[in-house]
Design a protein around this motif. Sequence first.
Motif, PDB file in Angstrom:
ATOM      1  N   ASN A 159       0.826  -1.210   0.000  1.00 34.28           N
ATOM      2  CA  ASN A 159       0.000   0.000   0.000  1.00 34.28           C
ATOM      3  C   ASN A 159       0.859   1.258   0.000  1.00 34.28           C
ATOM      4  OD1 ASN A 159      -1.398   2.210   1.826  1.00 34.28           O
ATOM      5  ND2 ASN A 159      -3.012   1.081   0.772  1.00 34.28           N
ATOM      6  N   ASN A 160       0.576   2.154  -0.942  1.00 35.65           N
ATOM      7  CA  ASN A 160       1.367   3.374  -1.098  1.00 35.65           C
ATOM      8  C   ASN A 160       1.391   4.236   0.159  1.00 35.65           C
ATOM      9  OD1 ASN A 160       2.408   3.177  -3.697  1.00 35.65           O
ATOM     10  ND2 ASN A 160       0.511   3.922  -4.638  1.00 35.65           N
ATOM     11  N   GLU A 161       0.249   4.391   0.789  1.00 31.80           N
ATOM     12  CA  GLU A 161       0.170   5.263   1.960  1.00 31.80           C
ATOM     13  C   GLU A 161       0.996   4.707   3.113  1.00 31.80           C
ATOM     14  OE1 GLU A 161      -3.841   6.022   3.026  1.00 31.80           O
ATOM     15  OE2 GLU A 161      -4.375   6.971   1.110  1.00 31.80           O
ATOM     16  N   VAL A 162       0.916   3.394   3.318  1.00 32.00           N
ATOM     17  CA  VAL A 162       1.697   2.755   4.389  1.00 32.00           C
ATOM     18  C   VAL A 162       3.186   2.888   4.101  1.00 32.00           C
ATOM     19  CG1 VAL A 162       2.233   0.568   5.531  1.00 32.00           C
ATOM     20  CG2 VAL A 162      -0.144   1.147   4.990  1.00 32.00           C
TER      21      VAL A 162
ATOM     22  N   SER B 120       4.740   5.095   2.241  1.00 30.66           N
ATOM     23  CA  SER B 120       5.170   6.485   2.341  1.00 30.66           C
ATOM     24  C   SER B 120       5.280   6.931   3.791  1.00 30.66           C
ATOM     25  CB  SER B 120       4.199   7.384   1.581  1.00 30.66           C
ATOM     26  OG  SER B 120       4.573   8.734   1.689  1.00 30.66           O
ATOM     27  N   GLU B 121       4.312   6.564   4.601  1.00 32.92           N
ATOM     28  CA  GLU B 121       4.288   7.002   6.000  1.00 32.92           C
ATOM     29  C   GLU B 121       5.459   6.425   6.785  1.00 32.92           C
ATOM     30  OE1 GLU B 121       1.369   6.840   9.952  1.00 32.92           O
ATOM     31  OE2 GLU B 121       0.643   6.081   8.013  1.00 32.92           O
TER      32      GLU B 121
END
Length: 398
Positions: free
Chosen positions: A165-168, A170-171
């Motif tokens: 997952n991109n958001e995970v 990135s975070e």
Amino acid sequence: MYCLVINSGSSSIKFQIVDPASAATDEPLASGLVEQIGEPSGAITVTINGEKSREELEIADHTVGLKRAFELLDANGVGPTQLEFFAVGHRVVHGGKLFSEPVLIDAQIESMIEDLIPLAPLHNPANLDGIRVAREILPDLPHVAVFDTAFFNHMPPAAALYAINNEVASEHDIRRYGFHGTSHEFVSQQVPKVLGRDPEHTRQITLHLGNGASAAAVHNGRAMDTSMGLTPLAGLVMGTRTGDIDPGIIFHLAREAKMSVDEIDTLLNKKSGVKGLAGVNDFRALREMIEQDNSDAWLAYNIYIHQLRRFIGAYMIILGRVDAISFTAGVGENDVEVRADALADLELYGIKIDPERNAQRSSDPRVISTDDSTVKVLVVPTNEELAIAQKAAVLTQA
């Protein structure tokens, strides 16, 4: 002028005094090891012009160890008060996405390295200890951080990013960072010199095979892919690390074996790899066991070679054309059988090792393939300390 190169670990400090103009195979003017820091009985070993001396003493912390090491160097005429140093170069394992080049260290850089500790909890704190101690002892010299991950910082996104997952990602700064970058970069720069090729038109595979091991695909001087990932656990089978495994194994061990995260971490990083399979992680001991027909040792060796060949094959496809394959580090430079078995039966792909050349021992970079081998195979001794000194010289314009 000289560069003092420091590689600080959690309970040890390695250091060398290096002339950046030296040849890759030259011995440093002086080198040393401070070990068992924080233990009741420690030791400092110093080698000057080939002469080794050792002192045993209690070393309370990095400050005590480094100060005493400098005193021993001074007593032999090669310390900070006698020689002219242009910089202190520090090996830092993890530069994250922040550092793609060496940097001059100041308070802000120290803070940024500290912020990266979650990505390298075993290494960056120790590297930072060495930086802070050395800056305190030698405040008038420029201090330069050289990052293991820097060479891989600009890999293509397809190689650098994981399919999560991109958001995970990135975070939590999840990506393939790669390690041993200073070694891979140094070796990949030596290969065109040995072959008399233009480095801007050389495609190569570099194999850093030591207790830790990694592979890299290098296209015209730039890293295109590497085997290690977010951490040094990924990729090739290593001395005590698994290399690539099915991530589901971690969940299985947690659920079925009731193992904690820390227990799994210890298992995969310190009790697996060749040691986990055969009981030893030194390839010289493994070779002796194989010669004694030990089935565990033979299996460990075959798994090691199989994984190594998988990465070589994958990188041949990624590069499209391979001009050179080079072996470096302790196993890569010294184990004749590993080199031969890793590239066995690949004549169809233009890879032919010359058995006599492969068997020769030398501290110099050398070609071990046949004259008619389309892909040149080399043994190139790595010299990360010299590489760090050279990068420090460029940055400080020494």
